[in-house]
Design a protein around this motif. Structure first.
Motif, PDB file in Angstrom:
ATOM      1  N   ILE B  50       0.830  -1.205   0.000  1.00 47.10           N
ATOM      2  CA  ILE B  50       0.000   0.000   0.000  1.00 47.10           C
ATOM      3  C   ILE B  50       0.868   1.259   0.000  1.00 47.10           C
ATOM      4  O   ILE B  50       0.546   2.250  -0.658  1.00 47.10           O
ATOM      5  CB  ILE B  50      -0.914  -0.006   1.234  1.00 47.10           C
ATOM      6  CG1 ILE B  50      -1.722  -1.297   1.282  1.00 47.10           C
ATOM      7  CG2 ILE B  50      -1.861   1.152   1.199  1.00 47.10           C
ATOM      8  CD1 ILE B  50      -2.731  -1.408   0.221  1.00 47.10           C
ATOM      9  N   ASP B  51       1.976   1.199   0.728  1.00 49.95           N
ATOM     10  CA  ASP B  51       2.829   2.381   0.850  1.00 49.95           C
ATOM     11  C   ASP B  51       3.427   2.778  -0.502  1.00 49.95           C
ATOM     12  O   ASP B  51       3.413   3.945  -0.895  1.00 49.95           O
ATOM     13  CB  ASP B  51       3.942   2.079   1.849  1.00 49.95           C
ATOM     14  CG  ASP B  51       4.138   3.205   2.836  1.00 49.95           C
ATOM     15  OD1 ASP B  51       3.665   4.313   2.539  1.00 49.95           O
ATOM     16  OD2 ASP B  51       4.745   2.971   3.881  1.00 49.95           O
ATOM     17  N   PHE B  54       0.855   4.238  -2.726  1.00 51.54           N
ATOM     18  CA  PHE B  54       0.554   5.627  -2.377  1.00 51.54           C
ATOM     19  C   PHE B  54       1.583   6.566  -3.010  1.00 51.54           C
ATOM     20  O   PHE B  54       1.238   7.594  -3.612  1.00 51.54           O
ATOM     21  CB  PHE B  54       0.561   5.760  -0.860  1.00 51.54           C
ATOM     22  CG  PHE B  54      -0.196   6.929  -0.328  1.00 51.54           C
ATOM     23  CD1 PHE B  54      -0.736   7.880  -1.161  1.00 51.54           C
ATOM     24  CD2 PHE B  54      -0.392   7.053   1.031  1.00 51.54           C
ATOM     25  CE1 PHE B  54      -1.437   8.942  -0.659  1.00 51.54           C
ATOM     26  CE2 PHE B  54      -1.084   8.112   1.547  1.00 51.54           C
ATOM     27  CZ  PHE B  54      -1.595   9.056   0.701  1.00 51.54           C
ATOM     28  N   VAL B  55       2.862   6.198  -2.905  1.00 50.42           N
ATOM     29  CA  VAL B  55       3.910   7.020  -3.523  1.00 50.42           C
ATOM     30  C   VAL B  55       3.696   7.097  -5.027  1.00 50.42           C
ATOM     31  O   VAL B  55       3.811   8.171  -5.640  1.00 50.42           O
ATOM     32  CB  VAL B  55       5.307   6.455  -3.202  1.00 50.42           C
ATOM     33  CG1 VAL B  55       6.361   7.232  -3.940  1.00 50.42           C
ATOM     34  CG2 VAL B  55       5.576   6.515  -1.737  1.00 50.42           C
ATOM     35  N   THR B  58       0.690   9.416  -5.888  1.00 51.80           N
ATOM     36  CA  THR B  58       0.900  10.855  -5.711  1.00 51.80           C
ATOM     37  C   THR B  58       1.992  11.375  -6.642  1.00 51.80           C
ATOM     38  O   THR B  58       1.812  12.410  -7.279  1.00 51.80           O
ATOM     39  CB  THR B  58       1.275  11.187  -4.262  1.00 51.80           C
ATOM     40  OG1 THR B  58       2.345  10.341  -3.871  1.00 51.80           O
ATOM     41  CG2 THR B  58       0.113  10.989  -3.348  1.00 51.80           C
ATOM     42  N   LEU B  59       3.116  10.651  -6.707  1.00 53.15           N
ATOM     43  CA  LEU B  59       4.225  11.160  -7.515  1.00 53.15           C
ATOM     44  C   LEU B  59       4.005  10.903  -9.000  1.00 53.15           C
ATOM     45  O   LEU B  59       4.124  11.800  -9.821  1.00 53.15           O
ATOM     46  CB  LEU B  59       5.529  10.501  -7.076  1.00 53.15           C
ATOM     47  CG  LEU B  59       6.462  11.323  -6.213  1.00 53.15           C
ATOM     48  CD1 LEU B  59       7.761  10.591  -6.064  1.00 53.15           C
ATOM     49  CD2 LEU B  59       6.704  12.662  -6.835  1.00 53.15           C
ATOM     50  N   ILE B  63       2.303  14.600  -9.454  1.00 54.21           N
ATOM     51  CA  ILE B  63       3.331  15.624  -9.660  1.00 54.21           C
ATOM     52  C   ILE B  63       3.974  15.511 -11.039  1.00 54.21           C
ATOM     53  O   ILE B  63       4.136  16.501 -11.747  1.00 54.21           O
ATOM     54  CB  ILE B  63       4.386  15.511  -8.549  1.00 54.21           C
ATOM     55  CG1 ILE B  63       3.868  16.112  -7.254  1.00 54.21           C
ATOM     56  CG2 ILE B  63       5.655  16.189  -8.957  1.00 54.21           C
ATOM     57  CD1 ILE B  63       4.144  17.553  -7.104  1.00 54.21           C
ATOM     58  N   VAL B  66       2.053  16.954 -13.931  1.00 52.33           N
ATOM     59  CA  VAL B  66       2.055  18.425 -13.932  1.00 52.33           C
ATOM     60  C   VAL B  66       3.391  18.959 -14.444  1.00 52.33           C
ATOM     61  O   VAL B  66       3.446  19.876 -15.264  1.00 52.33           O
ATOM     62  CB  VAL B  66       1.757  18.944 -12.510  1.00 52.33           C
ATOM     63  CG1 VAL B  66       1.934  20.435 -12.454  1.00 52.33           C
ATOM     64  CG2 VAL B  66       0.363  18.579 -12.111  1.00 52.33           C
TER      65      VAL B  66
END
Lengths: 145, 81
Positions: B50-51, B54-55, B58-59, B63, B66
């Motif tokens: 899961i960790d 999550f990274v 998000t990354l 990010i 964008v």
């Protein structure tokens, strides 16, 4: 590059409503990091996403006044300092590097102190990642500070 | 671990990677790359990490999309090869 307001009332309203909730979720991820999934890195990325969203819809002219890149630099440096001190200070009190049990917080002991040390390190990592990602975005856009 | 879910996630993952490589419009390539990393995140969370998921969400999907679009605004939109 992006100097003006984005000329759409829908996007302005949705972004200005969304940003506080993203920041609240980021704080939750940082604080809750050692109990569940998440942690300093993910929380820092979410904080940086909220600032980058503000940069995108407000334009750099207003957004730099609200949160300037120098502040991002300061946040990154402060986070790195917090991490470094959490690593080095236990050395002075008879432990190893990043040995949280020897942090000089005398009213907490044992496993609680170790959990508190993890929290301090997570906060440092979160601030460092936040400042660095906002700075990467700002130097990529290439406006004058 | 349900192997049907894994299998179809892997198939969609390969398709999005091929789309991101082959399309000429660079904005579409960035969007396909964000979809790719979102499916990688689903695959990670399906595998129990899961960790890492999550990274990646998000990354990879947040990010880096964008940042790629910002770089795209500074150059031309179509690739020439």
């Amino acid at each position: 590059m992006i100097k003006q307001h984005y000329q759409s009332i829908v996007i302005q309203t949705v972004c200005s409503l969304l940003i506080p909730f993203i920041q609240l979720f980021a704080l939750y991820v940082i604080i809750h990091g050692h109990y569940g999934p998440g942690g300093g890195f993910q929380g820092g990325v979410l904080l940086a996403v909220s600032i980058i969203l503000q940069r995108l819809y407000l334009g750099s002219k207003i957004s730099y006044r609200k949160f300037s890149p120098k502040m991002a630099l300061a946040f990154g440096a402060i986070g790195m300092l917090i991490f470094g001190f959490a690593g080095v200070v236990p050395l002075a009190f008879g432990g190893a590097f990043l040995d949280y049990e020897n942090l000089p917080i005398f009213w907490v002991h044992g496993a609680e102190l170790r959990a508190l040390g993890i929290l301090i390190v997570e906060i440092g990592i979160g601030l460092a990642v936040f400042g660095t990602l906002v700075l990467i975005f700002d130097s990529l856009v290439g406006e004058r500070w | 671990m349900i192997w049907q879910v894994d299998f179809w996630l892997l198939v969609i993952l390969i398709i999005t990677a091929l789309v991101a490589l082959s399309v000429h419009d660079l904005l579409a390539a960035v969007v396909a790359l964000a979809a790719y990393s979102f499916f990688v995140a689903l695959l990670f969370s399906q595998a129990g990490a899961i960790d890492v998921a999550f990274v990646e969400a998000t990354l990879g999907a947040g990010i880096s999309g964008v940042l790629f679009i910002v770089v795209l605004l500074l150059t031309r939109r179509r690739s020439e090869d």
